[in-house]
Design a protein around this motif. Structure first.
Motif, short mmCIF file in Angstrom:
data_model
loop_
_atom_site.label_atom_id
_atom_site.label_comp_id
_atom_site.label_asym_id
_atom_site.label_seq_id
_atom_site.Cartn_x
_atom_site.Cartn_y
_atom_site.Cartn_z
N GLY A 112 0.96 -1.43 0.05
CA GLY A 112 -0.46 -0.09 0.38
C GLY A 112 1.25 1.72 -0.15
N HIS A 113 1.99 1.16 -0.71
CA HIS A 113 2.98 2.48 -0.61
C HIS A 113 2.66 3.52 -2.02
CE1 HIS A 113 6.08 0.69 2.54
NE2 HIS A 113 4.97 1.24 2.57
N SER A 114 1.43 3.35 -2.89
CA SER A 114 1.33 3.75 -3.95
C SER A 114 0.07 4.69 -3.53
CB SER A 114 0.56 3.04 -5.35
OG SER A 114 -0.21 1.88 -5.13
N THR A 115 0.60 5.73 -4.49
CA THR A 115 -0.51 6.82 -4.60
C THR A 115 -2.19 6.88 -4.77
OG1 THR A 115 1.58 8.72 -4.72
CG2 THR A 115 -0.11 9.11 -4.64
N VAL A 116 -2.92 7.55 -3.92
CA VAL A 116 -4.62 7.52 -4.36
C VAL A 116 -4.76 8.64 -5.92
CG1 VAL A 116 -6.91 7.55 -3.62
CG2 VAL A 116 -5.35 6.48 -2.52
N LEU A 117 -5.11 8.06 -7.17
CA LEU A 117 -4.80 9.14 -7.76
C LEU A 117 -6.34 9.82 -7.92
CD1 LEU A 117 -2.08 8.80 -10.63
CD2 LEU A 117 -2.26 10.32 -8.20
N ARG A 147 -20.13 6.90 -8.44
CA ARG A 147 -18.95 6.51 -8.15
C ARG A 147 -18.71 7.20 -7.07
NH1 ARG A 147 -13.94 9.34 -9.95
NH2 ARG A 147 -11.77 7.44 -9.87
N SER A 148 -18.07 7.11 -5.99
CA SER A 148 -16.92 7.31 -4.14
C SER A 148 -16.22 6.22 -4.06
CB SER A 148 -18.65 7.21 -4.25
OG SER A 148 -18.88 6.59 -3.51
N ALA A 149 -15.35 7.14 -3.29
CA ALA A 149 -14.05 6.32 -3.04
C ALA A 149 -13.94 6.44 -2.01
CB ALA A 149 -12.98 6.26 -3.65
N ILE A 150 -13.21 5.53 -0.81
CA ILE A 150 -12.96 5.76 0.54
C ILE A 150 -11.71 5.85 0.40
CG2 ILE A 150 -13.29 5.50 3.26
CD1 ILE A 150 -15.99 4.97 2.15
N ALA A 151 -10.77 5.79 0.71
CA ALA A 151 -8.73 5.64 1.09
C ALA A 151 -8.84 6.30 2.08
CB ALA A 151 -7.97 6.99 0.51
N ILE A 152 -8.48 4.94 2.87
CA ILE A 152 -7.75 4.57 4.68
C ILE A 152 -6.37 4.59 4.51
CG2 ILE A 152 -8.25 3.37 6.21
CD1 ILE A 152 -10.77 1.54 5.50
N LEU A 153 -5.35 5.17 5.45
CA LEU A 153 -4.42 5.14 5.98
C LEU A 153 -4.30 5.05 7.09
CD1 LEU A 153 -1.67 5.91 4.45
CD2 LEU A 153 -1.62 8.20 5.64
N ALA A 154 -3.34 3.64 7.76
CA ALA A 154 -3.17 3.13 8.14
C ALA A 154 -2.12 2.48 8.78
CB ALA A 154 -4.63 1.85 9.04
N ASP A 155 -1.32 2.27 10.14
CA ASP A 155 -0.02 1.60 10.16
C ASP A 155 -0.09 0.14 10.35
OD1 ASP A 155 2.68 0.82 9.93
OD2 ASP A 155 3.41 1.91 11.81
N ARG A 156 -0.84 -0.56 8.84
CA ARG A 156 -1.01 -1.58 9.46
C ARG A 156 -1.04 -2.63 8.38
NH1 ARG A 156 -5.54 -3.91 13.38
NH2 ARG A 156 -6.15 -4.93 11.39
N THR A 185 0.84 10.67 10.98
CA THR A 185 1.72 11.41 11.19
C THR A 185 2.32 11.59 10.45
OG1 THR A 185 2.91 9.84 13.11
CG2 THR A 185 1.31 10.73 13.77
N ASP A 186 2.67 11.54 9.20
CA ASP A 186 4.29 10.90 8.55
C ASP A 186 3.54 12.22 7.52
OD1 ASP A 186 6.33 11.32 6.66
OD2 ASP A 186 6.81 8.94 6.88
N PRO A 187 4.22 13.60 7.22
CA PRO A 187 3.37 14.00 5.82
C PRO A 187 3.57 13.21 4.77
CG PRO A 187 4.26 15.44 7.71
CD PRO A 187 4.71 14.26 7.94
N ALA A 188 4.74 12.82 4.12
CA ALA A 188 4.99 11.87 3.46
C ALA A 188 4.23 10.69 3.01
CB ALA A 188 6.61 11.38 3.79
N ALA A 189 3.87 10.20 4.25
CA ALA A 189 3.17 8.97 3.84
C ALA A 189 1.47 9.26 4.04
CB ALA A 189 3.14 8.29 5.22
N LEU A 190 0.86 10.70 3.60
CA LEU A 190 -0.23 11.30 3.78
C LEU A 190 -0.80 11.51 2.61
CD1 LEU A 190 -0.97 13.80 6.61
CD2 LEU A 190 -1.94 11.48 6.53
N THR A 191 0.58 11.32 1.65
CA THR A 191 0.04 12.39 0.42
C THR A 191 0.18 10.85 -0.44
OG1 THR A 191 2.46 11.66 -0.14
CG2 THR A 191 2.34 13.44 0.49
N THR A 224 0.48 20.17 7.53
CA THR A 224 2.11 20.07 6.29
C THR A 224 1.89 19.66 5.12
OG1 THR A 224 3.00 19.98 8.62
CG2 THR A 224 4.23 19.14 6.50
N ALA A 225 0.74 18.22 5.19
CA ALA A 225 1.67 17.44 4.14
C ALA A 225 -0.33 18.25 2.48
CB ALA A 225 0.48 16.25 4.39
N VAL A 226 -1.12 19.07 2.83
CA VAL A 226 -1.94 20.04 1.61
C VAL A 226 -1.57 21.40 1.91
CG1 VAL A 226 -3.84 18.13 3.34
CG2 VAL A 226 -3.81 20.49 4.23
N ASP A 227 0.33 21.40 1.95
CA ASP A 227 0.39 22.98 2.45
C ASP A 227 -1.15 24.51 2.14
OD1 ASP A 227 1.86 24.80 1.47
OD2 ASP A 227 2.57 24.13 -0.55
#
Length: 621
Positions: A112-117, A147-156, A185-191, A224-227
């Motif tokens: 799960g390290h690719s970016t959600v576009l 069409r709808s999407a839910i993106a989940i980011l977690a340390d799992r 909590t990691d801005p790089a991961a949030l992207t 920080t991630a969304v500037d």
């Protein structure tokens, strides 16, 4: 002998790749050579001489193992084998490299390290019990969307997240759920979940109040991630101490909910108004009718009392101004301005229709009974946790003078001191304390349940590595149920639980109230994420002051024993400065409940109003 041979074989394999290749070659030759010889010697067209047959066997072996199979002088055979081995090495290396590259790409995707576009999607940060409620409600809300999407980011692990969601939520229909691995909590991961292009970002609470600091870090990382992007954010903390820090970290485009205070407030309300938890459940989930903000340009210039009856299939509860302000239950004589929108309870956001002529009502059956004077109440609190002091404070703010709260809990002198401190902050309520373990039969049997108007059951605080607090709650409910059965005295119980799956196991009486803190917050987050105007609405409903939802006797609105339309109830409530939302009918046994809650009935619905019926209204506290 066999064990020694097996031991020797294992030792040769342990020498590495070379030994493994050697044994593989021996195994192949041990099968290929005899079979090739058998094919040659049984072939009618085989050569006559043994040397020619041997050459045929070698050609068969070479073709099978891709070793050339050339015959002739030994040098020619060796050179052909060498060339074949080089070709085999080249092809194997190419295949290995391609396989490795594909495998690494698949592993990266599974990590799960690719970016959600995506754009306009919903982002969930973190993983907790609330995630299943939130995802299920968002799927229900988006059921009519193409069409709808839910993106989940977690340390799992992504696979674990997907399997749990499939198990708990099931089919998500048209809504795509995308899981990504990373620390929120990691801005790089949030992207990886593209929060800058999301419609809304939901920051889920942690399991313990001590982890509220992580929520603050999540919000700082998000900014920080969304500037410079303005992202709507809904976050949840458990303790009031971190709420201000979370609001500052989230910025102006954010709503921060405090789960402990919201849960305590609803517990305090439900113990005084049985059945209120069912009303909130109906209003907060997307399965039935819920709150919406809709346009009503044809109602401009009308007084609010007429607008209440001008929506045949929706219940009007407030007005949203052009400046973004929201007024719940405004005065009946207030006039709608051009551009004002209506806050309604409806089946969906496109089902509200307005009429030029308000629904008719029957003046002859309307009651003129004044509200009953508040009387002192006696409440029993079994158990104690960090939310108990909030419950004491909220009860003190709404009960009549002379009311008593008796606390029975198991603990040391520090617990008694905490109860005394809570009592000092509740001047309108007399708080008494009796030490005892509510999970023991002796403790429950010693309490005079008939002397109390209601019982609150709380589980202990849930610490890391501890059993679920619902385990002790279920034992207490079992004892209360047994006491109710043996004494014949009905017990009005409000139970706080942490896991909705345990609610169906609860041995509670008919019509009992359950406040499941995790599910409640999940429903609130889902509602606010779908309609941002509702943040102010729920903020007022769950605040100490302002309007709230009440259950009041139907006899305050229409004369008992008569038939009347719901439009008549709406008009009667309006004259009392209230907005009618529905009703509760007692005496109907359905699915284990002794009441039926009906939210947003049609104005034209006519029914018989009994003495035990109650009207659900929105009114000032």
């Amino acid at each position: 002998m066999y064990e020694r041979a097996r031991y020797w074989f294992d030792n040769t394999l342990a020498r590495g790749v070379t030994a493994l290749i050697g044994w593989l070659a021996v195994a192949c030759l041990a099968v290929v050579i005899p079979v090739s010889a058998l094919l040659v010697w049984t072939d009618e067209r085989a050569p006559d001489t043994a040397w020619a047959k041997t050459a045929a066997v070698w050609r068969s072996v070479g073709q099978t193992l891709r070793l050339g199979g050339e015959v002739g002088s030994p040098l020619r055979v060796i050179l052909s084998v060498l060339l074949a081995l080089m070709a085999l090495f080249y092809v194997s290396t190419i295949v290995g490299l391609i396989t490795t590259a594909i495998t690494e790409e698949l592993i990266a995707l599974r990590r799960g390290h690719s970016t959600v576009l995506e754009s306009g999607h919903t982002v969930l940060l973190g993983w907790s019990d609330q995630i299943f409620t939130v995802v299920a409600e968002l799927v229900a809300a988006n059921a009519n969307q193409p069409r709808s999407a839910i993106a989940i980011l977690a340390d799992r692990d992504v696979t674990e997240m997907e399997e749990e969601l499939r198990s708990e939520v099931g089919d998500t229909g048209r809504t795509r759920v995308i899981c990504r691995n990373g620390r929120p909590t990691d801005p790089a991961a949030l992207t990886r979940v593209s929060p800058a292009t999301a419609d809304v970002v939901l920051v889920l609470p942690r399991d313990h109040p001590q982890e509220d600091a992580e929520i603050v870090k999540n919000l700082l990382a998000l900014r920080t991630a969304v500037d410079d992007s303005r992202v709507r954010t809904v976050a949840v903390v458990r303790d009031a101490h971190c709420r201000l820090a979370a609001e500052l970290a989230a910025g102006p485009d954010a709503v921060v909910l405090e789960i402990d205070d919201v849960t305590a407030r609803l517990v305090a309300q439900c113990v005084r108004q049985p059945g209120l938890s069912v009303v909130y459940q109906e209003l907060l989930d997307f399965a039935g009718d819920e709150f919406y903000v809709v346009d009503a340009p044809d109602q401009a210039g009308r007084v609010f009392a007429e607008v209440l009856r001008a929506c045949p299939t929706s219940s009007v509860v407030g007005v949203a101004g052009m400046d973004g302000t929201l007024r719940l239950n405004p005065p009946a004589t207030s006039v709608l301005s051009q551009g004002d929108r209506l806050v309604v309870i409806a089946q969906d956001d496109d089902t509200t229709v307005t009429t030029h002529e308000p629904a008719a009502f029957d003046e002859s059956v309307m009651a003129n009974r004044p509200p009953a004077a508040a009387r002192p109440e006696r409440v029993l609190l079994l158990g104690w946790n960090r939310r108990a002091r909030h419950i004491v404070r909220h009860l003190s703010g709404h009960v009549a003078a002379g009311s008593v709260l008796h606390v029975v809990a198991h603990g040391s002198e520090s617990l008694a001191a905490e109860v005394r401190a809570a009592a000092q902050a509740a001047p309108a309520l007399t708080v008494t304390f009796g030490p005892g373990d509510p999970t023991l039969p002796g403790t429950v049997n010693e309490v005079d349940l008939s002397a109390h108007d209601g019982v609150i059951v709380l589980g202990p605080d849930h610490g890391p590595g501890q059993a679920s607090p619902d385990d002790r709650t279920l034992v207490t409910l079992l004892l209360l149920r047994d006491r109710e059965r043996t004494s014949g005295v009905p017990v009005r119980v409000v139970t706080e639980m942490t896991d909705d799956r345990n609610r169906v196991l609860a041995p509670a009486g008919a019509g009992a109230d359950f406040i499941v803190s995790g599910k409640l917050v999940g429903l609130l987050m889902a509602q606010i994420s779908q309609n941002w105007h509702l943040a102010a609405l729920f903020g007022e409903l769950l605040a100490p002051q302002g309007n709230a939802i009440h259950l009041k006797p139907a006899g305050d609105y229409v004369r008992p024993g008569h038939r009347a339309s719901f439009a008549t109830i709406v008009e009667a409530a309006s004259r009392r400065g209230e907005c009618a939302l529905g009703y509760r009918t007692r005496g109907i046994a359905r699915a284990g409940n002794d009441h039926e809650v009906r939210i947003n009935p049609a104005k034209a619905e006519v029914r018989y109003w009994g003495a035990d019926d109650e009207v659900i209204v929105m009114a000032e506290r």
